[in-house]
Design a protein around this motif. Structure first.
Motif, PDB file in Angstrom:
ATOM      1  N   GLU A   1       0.937  -1.367   0.303  1.00  0.00           N
ATOM      2  CA  GLU A   1      -0.336  -0.064   0.211  1.00  0.00           C
ATOM      3  C   GLU A   1       0.630   1.572   0.099  1.00  0.00           C
ATOM      4  N   ASN A   2       2.004   1.340   0.759  1.00  0.00           N
ATOM      5  CA  ASN A   2       2.653   2.382   0.532  1.00  0.00           C
ATOM      6  C   ASN A   2       3.749   2.754  -0.597  1.00  0.00           C
ATOM      7  N   ALA A   3       3.759   1.607  -0.977  1.00  0.00           N
ATOM      8  CA  ALA A   3       4.580   2.090  -2.450  1.00  0.00           C
ATOM      9  C   ALA A   3       3.125   2.415  -3.579  1.00  0.00           C
ATOM     10  N   LEU A   4       2.484   1.753  -3.470  1.00  0.00           N
ATOM     11  CA  LEU A   4       1.349   2.683  -4.526  1.00  0.00           C
ATOM     12  C   LEU A   4       1.114   3.792  -4.199  1.00  0.00           C
ATOM     13  N   ALA A   5       1.000   4.207  -2.678  1.00  0.00           N
ATOM     14  CA  ALA A   5       1.096   5.245  -2.396  1.00  0.00           C
ATOM     15  C   ALA A   5       2.089   6.633  -3.242  1.00  0.00           C
ATOM     16  N   LEU A   6       3.464   5.742  -2.734  1.00  0.00           N
ATOM     17  CA  LEU A   6       4.319   6.779  -3.088  1.00  0.00           C
ATOM     18  C   LEU A   6       4.395   6.756  -4.757  1.00  0.00           C
ATOM     19  N   LEU A   7       3.752   6.117  -5.723  1.00  0.00           N
ATOM     20  CA  LEU A   7       3.595   6.180  -6.835  1.00  0.00           C
ATOM     21  C   LEU A   7       2.470   7.151  -7.665  1.00  0.00           C
ATOM     22  N   SER A   8       1.838   6.603  -6.410  1.00  0.00           N
ATOM     23  CA  SER A   8       0.556   7.720  -6.872  1.00  0.00           C
ATOM     24  C   SER A   8       1.323   9.443  -6.694  1.00  0.00           C
ATOM     25  N   SER A   9       1.954   9.952  -5.758  1.00  0.00           N
ATOM     26  CA  SER A   9       2.328  10.812  -5.380  1.00  0.00           C
ATOM     27  C   SER A   9       3.967  11.575  -5.887  1.00  0.00           C
ATOM     28  N   MET A  10       3.970  10.516  -6.689  1.00  0.00           N
ATOM     29  CA  MET A  10       5.041  10.889  -7.751  1.00  0.00           C
ATOM     30  C   MET A  10       4.167  11.272  -9.362  1.00  0.00           C
ATOM     31  N   ASP A  11       2.697  10.949  -9.564  1.00  0.00           N
ATOM     32  CA  ASP A  11       2.366  11.533 -10.540  1.00  0.00           C
ATOM     33  C   ASP A  11       1.510  12.573 -10.682  1.00  0.00           C
ATOM     34  N   ARG A  12       1.379  13.127  -9.188  1.00  0.00           N
ATOM     35  CA  ARG A  12       1.054  14.725  -8.719  1.00  0.00           C
ATOM     36  C   ARG A  12       2.285  15.406  -8.754  1.00  0.00           C
ATOM     37  N   SER A  13       3.256  14.730  -8.563  1.00  0.00           N
ATOM     38  CA  SER A  13       4.759  15.854  -8.046  1.00  0.00           C
ATOM     39  C   SER A  13       5.387  16.153  -9.894  1.00  0.00           C
ATOM     40  N   CYS A  29       3.983  -5.640  -4.459  1.00  0.00           N
ATOM     41  CA  CYS A  29       2.517  -5.881  -4.186  1.00  0.00           C
ATOM     42  C   CYS A  29       2.601  -7.614  -4.022  1.00  0.00           C
ATOM     43  N   ALA A  30       3.410  -7.650  -5.317  1.00  0.00           N
ATOM     44  CA  ALA A  30       3.810  -9.265  -4.808  1.00  0.00           C
ATOM     45  C   ALA A  30       4.320  -9.950  -3.535  1.00  0.00           C
ATOM     46  N   LYS A  31       4.942  -9.247  -3.113  1.00  0.00           N
ATOM     47  CA  LYS A  31       5.438  -9.724  -2.059  1.00  0.00           C
ATOM     48  C   LYS A  31       4.480  -9.290  -1.090  1.00  0.00           C
ATOM     49  N   ALA A  32       3.634  -8.591  -0.682  1.00  0.00           N
ATOM     50  CA  ALA A  32       2.414  -8.880  -0.237  1.00  0.00           C
ATOM     51  C   ALA A  32       1.103  -9.423  -0.417  1.00  0.00           C
ATOM     52  N   ALA A  33       1.832 -10.158  -1.272  1.00  0.00           N
ATOM     53  CA  ALA A  33       0.430 -10.837  -2.572  1.00  0.00           C
ATOM     54  C   ALA A  33      -0.835  -9.873  -2.238  1.00  0.00           C
ATOM     55  N   HIS A  34      -1.004  -9.054  -3.499  1.00  0.00           N
ATOM     56  CA  HIS A  34      -1.509  -8.318  -3.538  1.00  0.00           C
ATOM     57  C   HIS A  34      -1.674  -8.337  -5.555  1.00  0.00           C
ATOM     58  N   TRP A  35      -1.727  -9.425  -6.002  1.00  0.00           N
ATOM     59  CA  TRP A  35      -1.429 -10.165  -7.518  1.00  0.00           C
ATOM     60  C   TRP A  35      -1.753  -9.511  -7.917  1.00  0.00           C
ATOM     61  N   LEU A  41      -1.206  -3.538 -12.162  1.00  0.00           N
ATOM     62  CA  LEU A  41       0.580  -2.384 -12.696  1.00  0.00           C
ATOM     63  C   LEU A  41       0.920  -2.587 -13.753  1.00  0.00           C
ATOM     64  N   LEU A  42       0.668  -4.037 -14.075  1.00  0.00           N
ATOM     65  CA  LEU A  42       1.526  -4.510 -15.283  1.00  0.00           C
ATOM     66  C   LEU A  42       0.739  -4.264 -16.610  1.00  0.00           C
ATOM     67  N   THR A  43      -0.261  -4.083 -16.800  1.00  0.00           N
ATOM     68  CA  THR A  43      -1.262  -3.579 -17.575  1.00  0.00           C
ATOM     69  C   THR A  43      -1.373  -2.249 -17.722  1.00  0.00           C
ATOM     70  N   PHE A  44      -1.168  -1.482 -16.642  1.00  0.00           N
ATOM     71  CA  PHE A  44      -1.612   0.048 -17.104  1.00  0.00           C
ATOM     72  C   PHE A  44      -0.170   0.304 -17.919  1.00  0.00           C
ATOM     73  N   SER A  59       8.656  -9.564 -11.426  1.00  0.00           N
ATOM     74  CA  SER A  59       8.166  -9.113 -10.063  1.00  0.00           C
ATOM     75  C   SER A  59       6.376  -9.428 -10.532  1.00  0.00           C
ATOM     76  N   ALA A  60       6.103  -9.843 -11.211  1.00  0.00           N
ATOM     77  CA  ALA A  60       4.484 -10.209 -11.134  1.00  0.00           C
ATOM     78  C   ALA A  60       4.534 -11.443 -11.197  1.00  0.00           C
ATOM     79  N   ILE A  61       5.298 -11.623 -11.592  1.00  0.00           N
ATOM     80  CA  ILE A  61       5.171 -13.578 -11.871  1.00  0.00           C
ATOM     81  C   ILE A  61       5.006 -14.230 -10.042  1.00  0.00           C
ATOM     82  N   LYS A  62       5.956 -13.560  -9.681  1.00  0.00           N
ATOM     83  CA  LYS A  62       6.543 -14.266  -8.714  1.00  0.00           C
ATOM     84  C   LYS A  62       4.971 -13.631  -7.304  1.00  0.00           C
ATOM     85  N   GLY A  63       4.428 -12.791  -8.001  1.00  0.00           N
ATOM     86  CA  GLY A  63       3.488 -12.793  -6.483  1.00  0.00           C
ATOM     87  C   GLY A  63       1.898 -13.949  -6.552  1.00  0.00           C
TER      88      GLY A  63
END
Length: 95
Positions: A1-13, A29-35, A41-44, A59-63
């Protein structure tokens, strides 16, 4: 969740989220089992100007679940991207 928040904040800066930052978010996301989110994100990346790399796919495959990892591996083989030994090892470990 924190990684997604940081990624989102990059888009706004003034910083532009690039393939590397997306790869880190996919991996987190993969490490946190949010496959599901990792696949979104990969589709995006595929739909945006960003080119997913072998690292993005690995990175996506491993989770993700084994059937989805097989589908990603097959898709990598059909693209000009190709696969590497890690792609196969990660897919086998998902089975």
């Amino acid at each position: 969740e924190n990684a997604l928040a940081l990624l989102s904040s990059m888009d706004r800066s003034v910083l532009e989220a690039d393939a590397i930052s997306h790869n880190f978010a996919i991996s987190a996301c993969a490490k946190a089992a949010h496959w599901g989110t990792a696949l979104v994100l990969l589709t995006f990346m595929n739909q945006a100007i960003l080119e997913p790399s072998i690292i993005s796919y690995n990175s996506a495959i491993k989770g993700i679940e084994w059937d989805r990892s097989l589908a990603l591996l097959a898709g990598m083989g059909q693209d000009s991207l190709g696969t590497d030994s890690r792609s196969y090892a990660l897919t086998m470990s998902a089975c």
